[in-house]
Every structure is written in C-alpha cells, then in structure tokens.
Design a protein around this motif. Sequence first.
Motif, PDB file in Angstrom:
ATOM      1  N   LYS A   1      -4.348  11.728  13.879  1.00 22.29           N
ATOM      2  CA  LYS A   1      -4.767  11.673  12.553  1.00 22.29           C
ATOM      3  C   LYS A   1      -3.707  10.918  11.715  1.00 22.29           C
ATOM      4  CE  LYS A   1      -6.804  16.045  12.100  1.00 22.29           C
ATOM      5  NZ  LYS A   1      -6.679  17.536  11.472  1.00 22.29           N
ATOM      6  N   THR A   2      -4.317   9.816  10.914  1.00 20.09           N
ATOM      7  CA  THR A   2      -3.309   8.872  10.333  1.00 20.09           C
ATOM      8  C   THR A   2      -3.153   9.229   8.781  1.00 20.09           C
ATOM      9  OG1 THR A   2      -3.946   7.099  11.664  1.00 20.09           O
ATOM     10  CG2 THR A   2      -2.888   6.717   9.625  1.00 20.09           C
ATOM     11  N   LYS A   3      -2.195   9.553   8.079  1.00 20.94           N
ATOM     12  CA  LYS A   3      -2.018   9.752   6.916  1.00 20.94           C
ATOM     13  C   LYS A   3      -1.911   8.782   6.030  1.00 20.94           C
ATOM     14  CE  LYS A   3       0.650  13.072   3.918  1.00 20.94           C
ATOM     15  NZ  LYS A   3       1.710  14.137   3.767  1.00 20.94           N
ATOM     16  N   PHE A   4      -2.692   8.713   4.946  1.00 17.89           N
ATOM     17  CA  PHE A   4      -2.673   7.563   4.028  1.00 17.89           C
ATOM     18  C   PHE A   4      -1.842   7.907   2.889  1.00 17.89           C
ATOM     19  CE2 PHE A   4      -6.094   6.169   7.044  1.00 17.89           C
ATOM     20  CZ  PHE A   4      -5.691   4.989   7.102  1.00 17.89           C
ATOM     21  N   SER A   5      -1.119   6.945   2.253  1.00 18.08           N
ATOM     22  CA  SER A   5      -0.463   7.163   1.027  1.00 18.08           C
ATOM     23  C   SER A   5      -0.765   6.017   0.246  1.00 18.08           C
ATOM     24  CB  SER A   5       0.914   7.449   1.083  1.00 18.08           C
ATOM     25  OG  SER A   5       1.492   7.619  -0.047  1.00 18.08           O
ATOM     26  N   ILE A   6      -0.951   6.412  -1.113  1.00 17.56           N
ATOM     27  CA  ILE A   6      -1.312   5.238  -2.182  1.00 17.56           C
ATOM     28  C   ILE A   6       0.099   4.267  -1.861  1.00 17.56           C
ATOM     29  CG2 ILE A   6      -0.173   6.402  -3.985  1.00 17.56           C
ATOM     30  CD1 ILE A   6      -3.345   3.947  -4.064  1.00 17.56           C
ATOM     31  N   GLY A   7       1.305   4.835  -1.553  1.00 17.15           N
ATOM     32  CA  GLY A   7       2.443   3.865  -1.692  1.00 17.15           C
ATOM     33  C   GLY A   7       2.197   2.893  -0.565  1.00 17.15           C
TER      34      GLY A   7
ATOM     35  N   PHE B   1       1.250  -0.706  -1.714  1.00 14.60           N
ATOM     36  CA  PHE B   1       2.006  -1.454  -2.296  1.00 14.60           C
ATOM     37  C   PHE B   1       3.056  -2.322  -1.535  1.00 14.60           C
ATOM     38  CE2 PHE B   1       1.452   2.006  -5.394  1.00 14.60           C
ATOM     39  CZ  PHE B   1       1.489   1.138  -6.600  1.00 14.60           C
ATOM     40  N   PHE B   2       3.140  -2.119  -0.256  1.00 11.09           N
ATOM     41  CA  PHE B   2       3.874  -2.867   0.673  1.00 11.09           C
ATOM     42  C   PHE B   2       3.106  -4.192   0.903  1.00 11.09           C
ATOM     43  CE2 PHE B   2       5.773   1.262   1.692  1.00 11.09           C
ATOM     44  CZ  PHE B   2       7.181   0.794   1.611  1.00 11.09           C
ATOM     45  N   VAL B   3       1.826  -4.016   0.852  1.00  9.39           N
ATOM     46  CA  VAL B   3       0.896  -5.382   1.260  1.00  9.39           C
ATOM     47  C   VAL B   3       0.356  -6.025  -0.208  1.00  9.39           C
ATOM     48  CG1 VAL B   3       0.171  -4.498   3.344  1.00  9.39           C
ATOM     49  CG2 VAL B   3      -1.156  -3.901   1.213  1.00  9.39           C
ATOM     50  N   LEU B   4       0.728  -5.036  -1.009  1.00 10.03           N
ATOM     51  CA  LEU B   4       0.177  -5.994  -2.489  1.00 10.03           C
ATOM     52  C   LEU B   4       0.862  -7.303  -2.755  1.00 10.03           C
ATOM     53  CD1 LEU B   4      -1.599  -5.485  -4.952  1.00 10.03           C
ATOM     54  CD2 LEU B   4       0.511  -4.275  -6.082  1.00 10.03           C
ATOM     55  N   PRO B   5       2.172  -7.526  -2.548  1.00  8.12           N
ATOM     56  CA  PRO B   5       2.608  -8.739  -2.778  1.00  8.12           C
ATOM     57  C   PRO B   5       1.939 -10.069  -1.934  1.00  8.12           C
ATOM     58  CG  PRO B   5       4.359  -7.510  -2.526  1.00  8.12           C
ATOM     59  CD  PRO B   5       3.297  -6.638  -2.267  1.00  8.12           C
ATOM     60  N   ALA B   6       1.915  -9.630  -0.950  1.00  9.17           N
ATOM     61  CA  ALA B   6       1.194 -10.620   0.264  1.00  9.17           C
ATOM     62  C   ALA B   6      -0.397 -10.926  -0.255  1.00  9.17           C
ATOM     63  CB  ALA B   6       1.109 -10.136   1.620  1.00  9.17           C
ATOM     64  N   VAL B   7      -1.019  -9.987  -0.694  1.00 11.17           N
ATOM     65  CA  VAL B   7      -2.440 -10.193  -1.223  1.00 11.17           C
ATOM     66  C   VAL B   7      -2.463 -11.027  -2.485  1.00 11.17           C
ATOM     67  CG1 VAL B   7      -4.512  -8.790  -2.202  1.00 11.17           C
ATOM     68  CG2 VAL B   7      -3.275  -7.848  -0.112  1.00 11.17           C
ATOM     69  N   LEU B   8      -1.345 -10.591  -3.526  1.00 13.21           N
ATOM     70  CA  LEU B   8      -1.205 -11.344  -4.723  1.00 13.21           C
ATOM     71  C   LEU B   8      -0.949 -12.568  -4.470  1.00 13.21           C
ATOM     72  CD1 LEU B   8       0.624  -8.654  -7.068  1.00 13.21           C
ATOM     73  CD2 LEU B   8      -2.028  -9.530  -7.106  1.00 13.21           C
ATOM     74  N   LEU B   9      -0.014 -12.946  -3.435  1.00 14.54           N
ATOM     75  CA  LEU B   9       0.173 -14.426  -3.260  1.00 14.54           C
ATOM     76  C   LEU B   9      -1.086 -15.249  -2.641  1.00 14.54           C
ATOM     77  CD1 LEU B   9       3.873 -13.958  -1.937  1.00 14.54           C
ATOM     78  CD2 LEU B   9       2.958 -15.134  -3.963  1.00 14.54           C
ATOM     79  N   ASN B  10      -1.798 -14.548  -1.751  1.00 19.34           N
ATOM     80  CA  ASN B  10      -2.657 -15.490  -1.190  1.00 19.34           C
ATOM     81  C   ASN B  10      -3.935 -15.399  -2.222  1.00 19.34           C
ATOM     82  OD1 ASN B  10      -3.169 -15.469   1.887  1.00 19.34           O
ATOM     83  ND2 ASN B  10      -1.729 -13.683   1.709  1.00 19.34           N
ATOM     84  N   PHE B  11      -4.146 -14.419  -3.094  1.00 14.97           N
ATOM     85  CA  PHE B  11      -5.240 -14.579  -4.109  1.00 14.97           C
ATOM     86  C   PHE B  11      -4.561 -15.795  -5.045  1.00 14.97           C
ATOM     87  CE2 PHE B  11      -7.038 -13.753  -8.377  1.00 14.97           C
ATOM     88  CZ  PHE B  11      -8.160 -13.803  -8.058  1.00 14.97           C
ATOM     89  N   VAL B  12      -3.378 -15.783  -5.597  1.00 12.84           N
ATOM     90  CA  VAL B  12      -2.908 -16.713  -6.394  1.00 12.84           C
ATOM     91  C   VAL B  12      -2.950 -18.150  -5.874  1.00 12.84           C
ATOM     92  CG1 VAL B  12      -1.198 -17.551  -7.860  1.00 12.84           C
ATOM     93  CG2 VAL B  12      -1.899 -15.079  -7.871  1.00 12.84           C
TER      94      VAL B  12
END
Length: 293
Positions: free
Chosen positions: A6-12, A15-26
């Motif tokens: 079982k893998t426990k997911f957290s909204i936090g 946030f670790f991958v959010l900067p990479a996603v934003l950079l790729n989008f922009v």
Amino acid sequence: MRAKLKTKFSIGNYFFVLPAVLLNFVFFLFPFFQSLVMSFYDWPVLGEKTFVFLENYRALLEDTQFWHSLFFTLKYALFVTPCLFILAFILALLINGAFAGVKLFRSLYFAPVVISMTCCSMVWLWIYNDLYGVLNYILQSLRIIDEPILWMNSADTSLPAVIFMVTWKMAGFSMLIILAAFQSVDEEIYEAASVDGANKISQFFRITLPIIKPHAALALVLSVIGSVLAFEQFLIMTKGGPAQDTTTIVHYIYNTSFKYFKMGYGSAMTMVLLVVLGVLSYFENRVLKDPTK
C-alpha cells in the motif's frame, strides 16, 4: 498470502514535482502550442493576424533557402558528431583510471564546456583572423602556408573551422557521459572474465562496449540534437555567409522571425525542424537500441 503493498499518497508529495511541471509548461508546452497555432497564421508583429491554414507550409516547399539551410545543418551535424564522439571516447579512455593528476586532466578537458558558446566563438574568431590571428601566424612560421588563409570567407574553410572549435568546446560533455559509463561497469565482471581466460581486448569488446552502449547512444543523440540546433557559432563566426552558404536552419528561422518579422512563417519552419529532430532521434535510438530489451 501475497502481501499487498500500500502506498500512502499525500498532497504534499505533488509539491515536489510542481516546479518541474511548471517549468516544462512555461518553457516547453506553452511555447510549443503557441508556435503550432502561429504556424497557421500570417502573424506580423504589428497589425492584424490572418488565418492562412497550410499556406506557410506550402511556401516552405518552394523556399530554396530553407532547404539549403536545412541540408547545410544536416551536413554540419553529419561531420561534427563523429568528431565529437571519437574525441570524447578517446579522452574518456585516457582518464578512466586512478593515476597521478587524473582529476586535473578531467577538469582541463571539461573546462571548455562551461564557457559559453558566444565567448568561445569570439575567441576562435580572433584565432582564425587573417591579419592578426595566431593560427595563421603559427602556420606561416612553420612554413606550412605562404600567405594567411581567409578562414571565414569561404564555406570550404569556415565549416571545418567551426567544426574544430565546437569539437574542442563540447567534447568534454560527451566525455563525461562516456566516462560515467566506463566507471559504472562492476570490476567483478572483469575479474570473472579473466578467470575464464578473456584478455583485455576481448573484455573491452564483449563486456565494456555492450554495457556502455546506452550511454554512448545518449551522448550521440544529444550531440546530434545540439548540432541540428547550431546557431551562435555560425551567427558570430560566419554570419551565415558568404552568400548565406553557412546559414543554419535555426539561424534562418531567427532571421525570418525576428529580422523580417514573419512570425507565422518562422513558426512553420520551427514545426518542421521539430519533426526532423524527432525522426533523427527515433532512428538513432532504433540503431543503438539494446537488443536484450
């Protein structure tokens, strides 16, 4: 019973991958879709935009300068890629080991990589200068030539000159990738091969090369992509001349978009260039693919 993981997911975690996603989008996704849309328009910097659908792509078929720039770029990539890879491979072999001064040599070979292409182009443009360049001075002092060579005045001499400069500057990057591959090979494999009677040459061709093949493929793909996207070195050293003989495809897109302000037409050329890069990368990966996977 098989234990269920079982893998426990957290909204936090997101946030670790959010900067990479934003950079790729922009810096990738948004410019890509914007260029794709612009390629279907007559898009001047000032004035009203006109939807022309495939007219820009049709115009490319009749644009002789576009095809000349594309073929020149592919020719440049065809020559510079083997030079880069062979030199990088030799350098990686030379510094793959523990000996006095090895760290110094690694730093020296990698040092040109951290210098900007603009600075390197300016320095080597001075070296190639026909009046006060050090290269012509050395060649004349050694009586190899009788008079200074105008390195940047002809495509026959300017292309090899740029290739030599780029090889000197970028070989250290591919060297680092190949060196990491060499050092990732477990020494126990060589020891086991020695016990079975394999000599050094046999170990190199039957063990080392198959293991480093994916890393070599990465170095080649990056080299080809960087070569096809060549811009600064030709802009500074040859300015695309003489008679636009050394104008690369990126240089031509730059002139079309930001000098003649034909943004839609430049975007159409960018889309075609993206397709060319995708095709080249695909065939490189197919050729260099690990047969065991």
